[in-house]
Write a protein that holds these residues in place. Sequence first.
Motif, PDB file in Angstrom:
ATOM      1  N   TYR A 266      33.157  42.167   2.208  1.00  0.00           N
ATOM      2  CA  TYR A 266      33.266  40.762   1.842  1.00  0.00           C
ATOM      3  C   TYR A 266      32.681  39.855   2.914  1.00  0.00           C
ATOM      4  O   TYR A 266      32.066  38.844   2.621  1.00  0.00           O
ATOM      5  CB  TYR A 266      34.730  40.391   1.595  1.00  0.00           C
ATOM      6  CG  TYR A 266      34.922  38.987   1.074  1.00  0.00           C
ATOM      7  CD1 TYR A 266      34.725  38.687  -0.270  1.00  0.00           C
ATOM      8  CD2 TYR A 266      35.279  37.947   1.938  1.00  0.00           C
ATOM      9  CE1 TYR A 266      34.876  37.395  -0.745  1.00  0.00           C
ATOM     10  CE2 TYR A 266      35.430  36.650   1.475  1.00  0.00           C
ATOM     11  CZ  TYR A 266      35.236  36.380   0.120  1.00  0.00           C
ATOM     12  OH  TYR A 266      35.384  35.095  -0.340  1.00  0.00           O
ATOM     13  N   ASP A 267      32.874  40.212   4.176  1.00  0.00           N
ATOM     14  CA  ASP A 267      32.455  39.358   5.282  1.00  0.00           C
ATOM     15  C   ASP A 267      30.947  39.426   5.485  1.00  0.00           C
ATOM     16  O   ASP A 267      30.380  40.506   5.693  1.00  0.00           O
ATOM     17  CB  ASP A 267      33.179  39.779   6.561  1.00  0.00           C
ATOM     18  CG  ASP A 267      32.908  38.821   7.703  1.00  0.00           C
ATOM     19  OD1 ASP A 267      31.988  39.092   8.485  1.00  0.00           O
ATOM     20  OD2 ASP A 267      33.601  37.786   7.789  1.00  0.00           O
ATOM     21  N   PHE A 268      30.278  38.272   5.432  1.00  0.00           N
ATOM     22  CA  PHE A 268      28.825  38.222   5.571  1.00  0.00           C
ATOM     23  C   PHE A 268      28.377  38.694   6.956  1.00  0.00           C
ATOM     24  O   PHE A 268      27.433  39.472   7.086  1.00  0.00           O
ATOM     25  CB  PHE A 268      28.297  36.806   5.318  1.00  0.00           C
ATOM     26  CG  PHE A 268      28.266  36.422   3.867  1.00  0.00           C
ATOM     27  CD1 PHE A 268      27.723  37.270   2.927  1.00  0.00           C
ATOM     28  CD2 PHE A 268      28.773  35.203   3.445  1.00  0.00           C
ATOM     29  CE1 PHE A 268      27.683  36.922   1.582  1.00  0.00           C
ATOM     30  CE2 PHE A 268      28.740  34.846   2.103  1.00  0.00           C
ATOM     31  CZ  PHE A 268      28.205  35.710   1.176  1.00  0.00           C
ATOM     32  N   GLU A 269      29.046  38.204   7.996  1.00  0.00           N
ATOM     33  CA  GLU A 269      28.623  38.525   9.359  1.00  0.00           C
ATOM     34  C   GLU A 269      28.759  40.015   9.647  1.00  0.00           C
ATOM     35  O   GLU A 269      27.871  40.625  10.246  1.00  0.00           O
ATOM     36  CB  GLU A 269      29.438  37.714  10.365  1.00  0.00           C
ATOM     37  CG  GLU A 269      29.155  36.216  10.319  1.00  0.00           C
ATOM     38  CD  GLU A 269      29.900  35.471  11.405  1.00  0.00           C
ATOM     39  OE1 GLU A 269      30.562  36.134  12.245  1.00  0.00           O
ATOM     40  OE2 GLU A 269      29.818  34.233  11.434  1.00  0.00           O
ATOM     41  N   ALA A 270      29.859  40.612   9.223  1.00  0.00           N
ATOM     42  CA  ALA A 270      30.089  42.037   9.489  1.00  0.00           C
ATOM     43  C   ALA A 270      29.076  42.908   8.753  1.00  0.00           C
ATOM     44  O   ALA A 270      28.516  43.853   9.331  1.00  0.00           O
ATOM     45  CB  ALA A 270      31.517  42.420   9.088  1.00  0.00           C
ATOM     46  N   THR A 271      28.815  42.596   7.480  1.00  0.00           N
ATOM     47  CA  THR A 271      27.863  43.404   6.718  1.00  0.00           C
ATOM     48  C   THR A 271      26.436  43.206   7.238  1.00  0.00           C
ATOM     49  O   THR A 271      25.648  44.160   7.287  1.00  0.00           O
ATOM     50  CB  THR A 271      27.934  43.047   5.221  1.00  0.00           C
ATOM     51  OG1 THR A 271      27.771  41.622   5.051  1.00  0.00           O
ATOM     52  CG2 THR A 271      29.255  43.481   4.621  1.00  0.00           C
ATOM     53  N   ASP A 272      26.098  41.971   7.641  1.00  0.00           N
ATOM     54  CA  ASP A 272      24.766  41.721   8.205  1.00  0.00           C
ATOM     55  C   ASP A 272      24.567  42.517   9.486  1.00  0.00           C
ATOM     56  O   ASP A 272      23.505  43.117   9.705  1.00  0.00           O
ATOM     57  CB  ASP A 272      24.576  40.231   8.498  1.00  0.00           C
ATOM     58  CG  ASP A 272      24.270  39.428   7.248  1.00  0.00           C
ATOM     59  OD1 ASP A 272      23.916  40.055   6.229  1.00  0.00           O
ATOM     60  OD2 ASP A 272      24.391  38.195   7.272  1.00  0.00           O
ATOM     61  N   LEU A 273      25.570  42.524  10.350  1.00  0.00           N
ATOM     62  CA  LEU A 273      25.470  43.233  11.628  1.00  0.00           C
ATOM     63  C   LEU A 273      25.281  44.729  11.412  1.00  0.00           C
ATOM     64  O   LEU A 273      24.400  45.354  12.029  1.00  0.00           O
ATOM     65  CB  LEU A 273      26.731  42.965  12.458  1.00  0.00           C
ATOM     66  CG  LEU A 273      26.776  43.634  13.839  1.00  0.00           C
ATOM     67  CD1 LEU A 273      25.625  43.128  14.710  1.00  0.00           C
ATOM     68  CD2 LEU A 273      28.127  43.365  14.515  1.00  0.00           C
ATOM     69  N   LEU A 274      26.092  45.324  10.534  1.00  0.00           N
ATOM     70  CA  LEU A 274      25.969  46.759  10.264  1.00  0.00           C
ATOM     71  C   LEU A 274      24.637  47.080   9.607  1.00  0.00           C
ATOM     72  O   LEU A 274      23.978  48.082   9.954  1.00  0.00           O
ATOM     73  CB  LEU A 274      27.129  47.216   9.372  1.00  0.00           C
ATOM     74  CG  LEU A 274      27.132  48.697   8.981  1.00  0.00           C
ATOM     75  CD1 LEU A 274      27.169  49.586  10.219  1.00  0.00           C
ATOM     76  CD2 LEU A 274      28.306  49.009   8.063  1.00  0.00           C
ATOM     77  N   ALA A 275      24.198  46.242   8.664  1.00  0.00           N
ATOM     78  CA  ALA A 275      22.934  46.489   7.974  1.00  0.00           C
ATOM     79  C   ALA A 275      21.764  46.460   8.949  1.00  0.00           C
ATOM     80  O   ALA A 275      20.841  47.283   8.863  1.00  0.00           O
ATOM     81  CB  ALA A 275      22.727  45.460   6.865  1.00  0.00           C
ATOM     82  N   ARG A 276      21.795  45.541   9.922  1.00  0.00           N
ATOM     83  CA  ARG A 276      20.688  45.465  10.875  1.00  0.00           C
ATOM     84  C   ARG A 276      20.704  46.659  11.831  1.00  0.00           C
ATOM     85  O   ARG A 276      19.639  47.112  12.279  1.00  0.00           O
ATOM     86  CB  ARG A 276      20.751  44.146  11.643  1.00  0.00           C
ATOM     87  CG  ARG A 276      20.541  42.938  10.727  1.00  0.00           C
ATOM     88  CD  ARG A 276      20.323  41.650  11.486  1.00  0.00           C
ATOM     89  NE  ARG A 276      20.222  40.523  10.559  1.00  0.00           N
ATOM     90  CZ  ARG A 276      19.133  40.225   9.874  1.00  0.00           C
ATOM     91  NH1 ARG A 276      18.046  40.956  10.023  1.00  0.00           N
ATOM     92  NH2 ARG A 276      19.122  39.195   9.044  1.00  0.00           N
ATOM     93  N   LYS A 277      21.880  47.169  12.160  1.00  0.00           N
ATOM     94  CA  LYS A 277      21.949  48.379  12.984  1.00  0.00           C
ATOM     95  C   LYS A 277      21.313  49.565  12.253  1.00  0.00           C
ATOM     96  O   LYS A 277      20.528  50.317  12.827  1.00  0.00           O
ATOM     97  CB  LYS A 277      23.411  48.705  13.312  1.00  0.00           C
ATOM     98  CG  LYS A 277      24.040  47.827  14.376  1.00  0.00           C
ATOM     99  CD  LYS A 277      25.467  48.288  14.656  1.00  0.00           C
ATOM    100  CE  LYS A 277      26.128  47.428  15.729  1.00  0.00           C
ATOM    101  NZ  LYS A 277      27.531  47.861  15.976  1.00  0.00           N
TER     102      LYS A 277
END
Length: 519
Positions: free
Chosen positions: A161-172
Amino acid sequence: IRWCVGHRTIVVCSALVIFAATIVFLYPQVKTEYFPKSDEGRITVELELPAGTGQSVTRSVAHELYAQFNEAVPEIVNCSYSLGQADSENAWAAMRNNGTHVISYNINIGSMEKRDRSSAQIADVIRGILNGYPEFKKIKVTEGGGGMGGASTVDVEVYGYDFEATDLLARKIQAKMLEDGGCSQVLLSRDEYIPEYQVDFDRTKLAVNGLNSTTAAAYLSAAMNGSTQSFYREDGDEYDIRVRYAPEFRTSLEDIENILVYNNMGSAVRIKDLGTVIEAQMPPSIERKNRERVITVSGIVADGIALSDVVEMTERTLEETEIPSELRVRIGGSYEDQQETFGDLIMLLVMIVILVYIVMASQFESFMSPFVIMFSIPFAFVGVFVGLVVTGTPLGVMGLIGVLILMGIVVKNGIVLIDYTILMRERGIDVVEATVIAAKSRLRPILMTTLTTVLGMIPMAVGRGEGSEMWRSLGMVVAWGLSISTLVTLVIIPTVYVSTASWQERRAQRKAARKAAKA
């Protein structure tokens, strides 16, 4: 044949060892894919500059790249590009990703038979040019039209649900997939966040000024986006007259705060007196799958690398990546489609084998003779695996369709052989001698039918023309599988038949002896 039927144990055990060795040593080396990538002679490029880039700047960059593409790729037949925000009446363009910061190229490089480089090599050249522009926030170079015949993709879906958390993991994950080298490019499905102004109306202030949120929002929308107030007609054509604030009065935060809203009494009230205007960053769209928010890390499989290899790299990457407990990841894309299709085709393969056995059992009026003939099927897979490993061809959907075709072909040689053997036995010839005579007599028709099929498949298996990639694995599978199966059929089928027939005869003799003893 006479030696083989006389040393049945050695022959059968040797055949089983060959089959087991194939499964143990060759099968793990077989690569898999979804559909083979075809050279369609077309490349599409989609580029995104930072959101908010002026259209004049975007046009200048697009023209500069247009000149570089034509200089670096002499194979280009036609190159066109588009940019800018789609008009409200252009429904087709509005459905695509568009904006003043987006550039789309459609490059035609002609038929593969008229050039030395493949579309994948040319696409890599274009990617090399684009990598020299760090200002691009997103670069997508696609060979062909995508889908069947396009480049395969391995998608890592990150749910949360959290945009920041999913963005961070996706970029990793994106960075690690690029390091592995199995993907020519790795893209994120969530576009760059767009800066926007948000107005938070205060309901108390609205009520004091005789307004509601709907009325205030309508005035704000009319000032920013405009509203159609009249029409202009000329020569039978009709044009909308849209009225809105001039650009210099709707650009900054202060401009929005000073927009006037009128209540029922005709009094003008500024937006800043009705609420708070703030600047925020928002994703242009929220992607969902199975009713969950998702961001997709999409890796385009590099030329010359099998889909299965990239999937193994991705699985290893996910194992090495620390994933927060509130997030969930899974692999999709072409790999997910491949697994579903493979499952359906394998189920179809099992049904084909069962139906073939039922048909043969009804025709032979025996359960044992069809069982012997079915021994040719496993060795068809031996030929398939040997052919795929030797030629370095991945097994895809078209290859599996070739396996389905192969199942109906390989049994025909066994049918011809066993049918003639049964005929010889009905004439009173011993089972061993009948088998030898049948093998000798049916050798030529078996070779004739096999050669006609294999030679007919060779042009498909080695074809290099336009669109040949799609059918190459099918021809390869049928040619190799039928060749190896035929060689084995001429030896293993007579041997197994003699073994089963001898066992049936001994069993019949024991039954007769028991009946005679009881009598």
